[in-house]
Design a protein around this motif. Structure first.
Motif, PDB file in Angstrom:
ATOM      1  N   SER A 191       0.834  -1.202   0.000  1.00 32.30           N
ATOM      2  CA  SER A 191       0.000   0.000   0.000  1.00 32.30           C
ATOM      3  C   SER A 191       0.867   1.249   0.000  1.00 32.30           C
ATOM      4  CB  SER A 191      -0.921   0.001   1.225  1.00 32.30           C
ATOM      5  OG  SER A 191      -1.665   1.205   1.293  1.00 32.30           O
ATOM      6  N   ARG A 209       1.126   4.112  -2.883  1.00 30.07           N
ATOM      7  CA  ARG A 209       0.815   5.502  -2.515  1.00 30.07           C
ATOM      8  C   ARG A 209       1.934   6.438  -2.966  1.00 30.07           C
ATOM      9  NH1 ARG A 209       0.783   8.680   2.617  1.00 30.07           N
ATOM     10  NH2 ARG A 209       1.659   6.891   3.723  1.00 30.07           N
ATOM     11  N   SER A 219      -3.406   1.294  -3.917  1.00 32.28           N
ATOM     12  CA  SER A 219      -2.958   1.525  -2.544  1.00 32.28           C
ATOM     13  C   SER A 219      -4.100   1.329  -1.562  1.00 32.28           C
ATOM     14  CB  SER A 219      -2.398   2.945  -2.414  1.00 32.28           C
ATOM     15  OG  SER A 219      -1.954   3.190  -1.094  1.00 32.28           O
ATOM     16  N   GLN A 220      -5.270   1.801  -1.937  1.00 31.62           N
ATOM     17  CA  GLN A 220      -6.439   1.652  -1.068  1.00 31.62           C
ATOM     18  C   GLN A 220      -6.812   0.178  -0.899  1.00 31.62           C
ATOM     19  OE1 GLN A 220      -9.781   4.026  -2.290  1.00 31.62           O
ATOM     20  NE2 GLN A 220     -11.212   3.006  -0.921  1.00 31.62           N
ATOM     21  N   GLN A 278      -6.685  -2.025   2.642  1.00 36.97           N
ATOM     22  CA  GLN A 278      -7.833  -2.793   3.148  1.00 36.97           C
ATOM     23  C   GLN A 278      -7.433  -4.232   3.419  1.00 36.97           C
ATOM     24  OE1 GLN A 278     -10.616  -2.051  -0.029  1.00 36.97           O
ATOM     25  NE2 GLN A 278     -11.423  -0.200   0.925  1.00 36.97           N
ATOM     26  N   GLN A 296      -5.432   3.232   5.719  1.00 30.12           N
ATOM     27  CA  GLN A 296      -6.604   3.522   4.893  1.00 30.12           C
ATOM     28  C   GLN A 296      -6.935   5.011   4.939  1.00 30.12           C
ATOM     29  OE1 GLN A 296      -9.943   0.649   5.019  1.00 30.12           O
ATOM     30  NE2 GLN A 296      -8.625  -0.612   6.320  1.00 30.12           N
ATOM     31  N   VAL A 306      -4.359   6.857   2.793  1.00 28.99           N
ATOM     32  CA  VAL A 306      -4.656   6.682   1.362  1.00 28.99           C
ATOM     33  C   VAL A 306      -5.856   7.535   0.969  1.00 28.99           C
ATOM     34  CG1 VAL A 306      -5.373   5.041  -0.405  1.00 28.99           C
ATOM     35  CG2 VAL A 306      -3.655   4.376   1.271  1.00 28.99           C
ATOM     36  N   MET A 307      -6.837   7.619   1.859  1.00 29.90           N
ATOM     37  CA  MET A 307      -8.019   8.430   1.587  1.00 29.90           C
ATOM     38  C   MET A 307      -7.633   9.892   1.387  1.00 29.90           C
ATOM     39  SD  MET A 307     -11.458   8.705   3.931  1.00 29.90           S
ATOM     40  CE  MET A 307     -11.309   6.945   4.332  1.00 29.90           C
ATOM     41  N   ARG A 320      -6.043  10.209  -1.978  1.00 34.81           N
ATOM     42  CA  ARG A 320      -7.046  10.261  -3.048  1.00 34.81           C
ATOM     43  C   ARG A 320      -7.678  11.653  -3.112  1.00 34.81           C
ATOM     44  NH1 ARG A 320     -10.110   6.797  -6.094  1.00 34.81           N
ATOM     45  NH2 ARG A 320      -9.256   4.947  -5.098  1.00 34.81           N
ATOM     46  N   ALA A 342     -11.140  11.476   6.204  1.00 38.01           N
ATOM     47  CA  ALA A 342      -9.828  10.965   6.582  1.00 38.01           C
ATOM     48  C   ALA A 342      -9.396  11.544   7.921  1.00 38.01           C
ATOM     49  CB  ALA A 342      -8.802  11.303   5.504  1.00 38.01           C
TER      50      ALA A 342
END
Length: 415
Positions: free
Chosen positions: A161, A165, A187-188, A192, A200, A203-204, A207, A227
């Motif tokens: 991940s 990223r 990456s998301q 998970q 997570q 990564v959020m 995004r 996030a």
């Protein structure tokens, strides 16, 4: 201001070749004869075979050579080669195409060291170097996942991940939006699989940054807020690492809110950012990001500039000491310098704006090539047609009277 399509095909080849690649170099790169390259640049003869070889050498689509779409700003040959390799790594591993290992695959400890090295390069502003490592890193991390025993893959998924990223961040900054979306999506999915809530959330936020640069502001704000909320720590017992993640998240949420003109939300998030920075007492790196009280203040400078609050920005600038700025990463320090120069330009303080701009671009030319803000600042200074303005304009490849990454259309000499 000329558009990319305004140039002839030969002129576009010259521009893509730039100053660092000679005609003889291009002939060697393509396997074409020197006269063939010269004829192509003189618009005398360009066969389909020549077109395809030239496009492949520059790492662009043939439509760029033909003027049907413009190249990404400031992309040099090394940049394009890196992005092509990074794209292959992301897309190949996403569908399970992995290299055959001659020896033992990298251990989790070794991959952790690579993660740290990539982030060091990224925060130093060495994006091409970070991307060059990120491609093999993605492949190595995916191989580690494959080799891990079933039921013991969580940590490996976490490293993968991180690798995706980093790839997504480099792609987003280099303007390769499709690759950024693909990498951050992978990456998301890996985060998970790692069952890691913090990853997570990170990564959020990543995004959300892709959405921001793609002008999807409402979606970016939703993700940024979620996030930050997902990892909001209890300050009484929060670790420094948790505070780094939270502070950087609320900082970014403030940035997105400022782009939407939501002053109330901006004030709320900046308040949380400053409180988190004060709780930490100093700058700290963790989870691929950097945060602390100086980061909170420098980010507030940029946000106030974006909101048109030049007076507030200048007050914050005057309150920062040089030794405090030294605690920031190279990229963060350069970004703050651009915000500072823009604040000066907005206040019509032309000389200080040029001082900061020239010093930063001269000291970090590689970083400056991938930034749009220097061109915006030069355009604001505009009419101040001084020798120094022309010198600064040359550093970023723009005209002092307008923003363009290319020379005037009437220029016929090789670049």
């Amino acid at each position: 201001m000329p558009q990319w399509s305004d140039y002839t095909t030969g002129e576009r080849i010259k521009i893509l070749r730039g100053k660092s690649i000679k005609q003889t170099d291009l002939a060697e790169m393509t396997g074409l004869s020197l006269p063939t390259v010269q004829q192509a640049e003189q618009d005398k003869r360009l066969t389909l075979q020549t077109l395809m070889k030239v496009a492949a050498a520059f790492g662009v689509d043939t439509s760029v050579i033909l003027g049907q779409q413009a190249p990404r700003r400031a992309m040099e040959q090394s940049d394009r080669a890196m992005m092509r390799a990074l794209s292959r790594a992301v897309h190949d591993t996403a569908v399970g195409i992995l290299p055959d290992e001659d020896g033992d695959p990298a251990t989790l400890e070794e991959l952790g060291e690579i993660t740290s090295r990539c982030w060091e390069l990224y925060w130093a502003g060495c994006y091409v170097e970070a991307g060059a490592i990120a491609g093999p890193f993605v492949r190595a991390a995916a191989t580690r996942v494959r080799e891990q025993p079933v039921g013991e893959q969580g940590a490996a998924w976490g490293v993968l991940s991180d690798a995706y990223r980093i790839a997504g961040y480099v792609a987003n900054l280099m303007g390769s939006r499709d690759l950024a979306y693909a990498a951050i999506g992978q990456s998301q999915a890996a985060a998970q699989r790692a069952s890691d809530d913090l990853r997570q959330a990170l990564v959020m936020s990543g995004r959300a940054w892709v959405y921001l640069r793609d002008a999807r502001l409402a979606e970016a704000l939703d993700l940024a807020e979620k996030a930050a909320l997902d990892i909001e720590p209890r300050f009484s017992r929060a670790t420094k690492e948790q505070l780094v993640a939270y502070g950087s998240h609320v900082n970014f949420a403030a940035v997105v809110a400022s782009r939407m003109g939501n002053k109330e939300l901006v004030a709320d998030y900046l308040s949380q950012s400053h409180a988190t920075g004060a709780r930490m007492g100093g700058e700290r790196r963790a989870h691929g990001t950097v945060f602390g009280p100086v980061s909170a203040t420098t980010q507030a400078v940029g946000i106030n500039v974006a909101m048109g609050s030049t007076g507030k920005a200048l007050t914050l600038i005057n309150g920062l000491r040089g030794d405090e700025l030294e605690t920031l990463s190279g990229a963060a320090r350069n970004r703050y310098a651009m915000d500072k120069a823009l604040a000066y330009a907005d206040a019509k303080m032309w000389d200080p704006a040029l001082d900061v701009l020239e010093e930063t671009l001269t000291g970090s030319p590689g970083w400056g090539r991938h930034q749009a803000l220097p061109s915006v600042i030069v355009q604001k200074i505009g009419k101040a047609s001084t020798a120094r303005l022309r010198r600064v304009s040359e550093l970023i490849g723009v005209s002092p009277t307008g923003v363009s990454g290319f020379p005037p259309a009437t220029r016929k000499t090789a670049l």
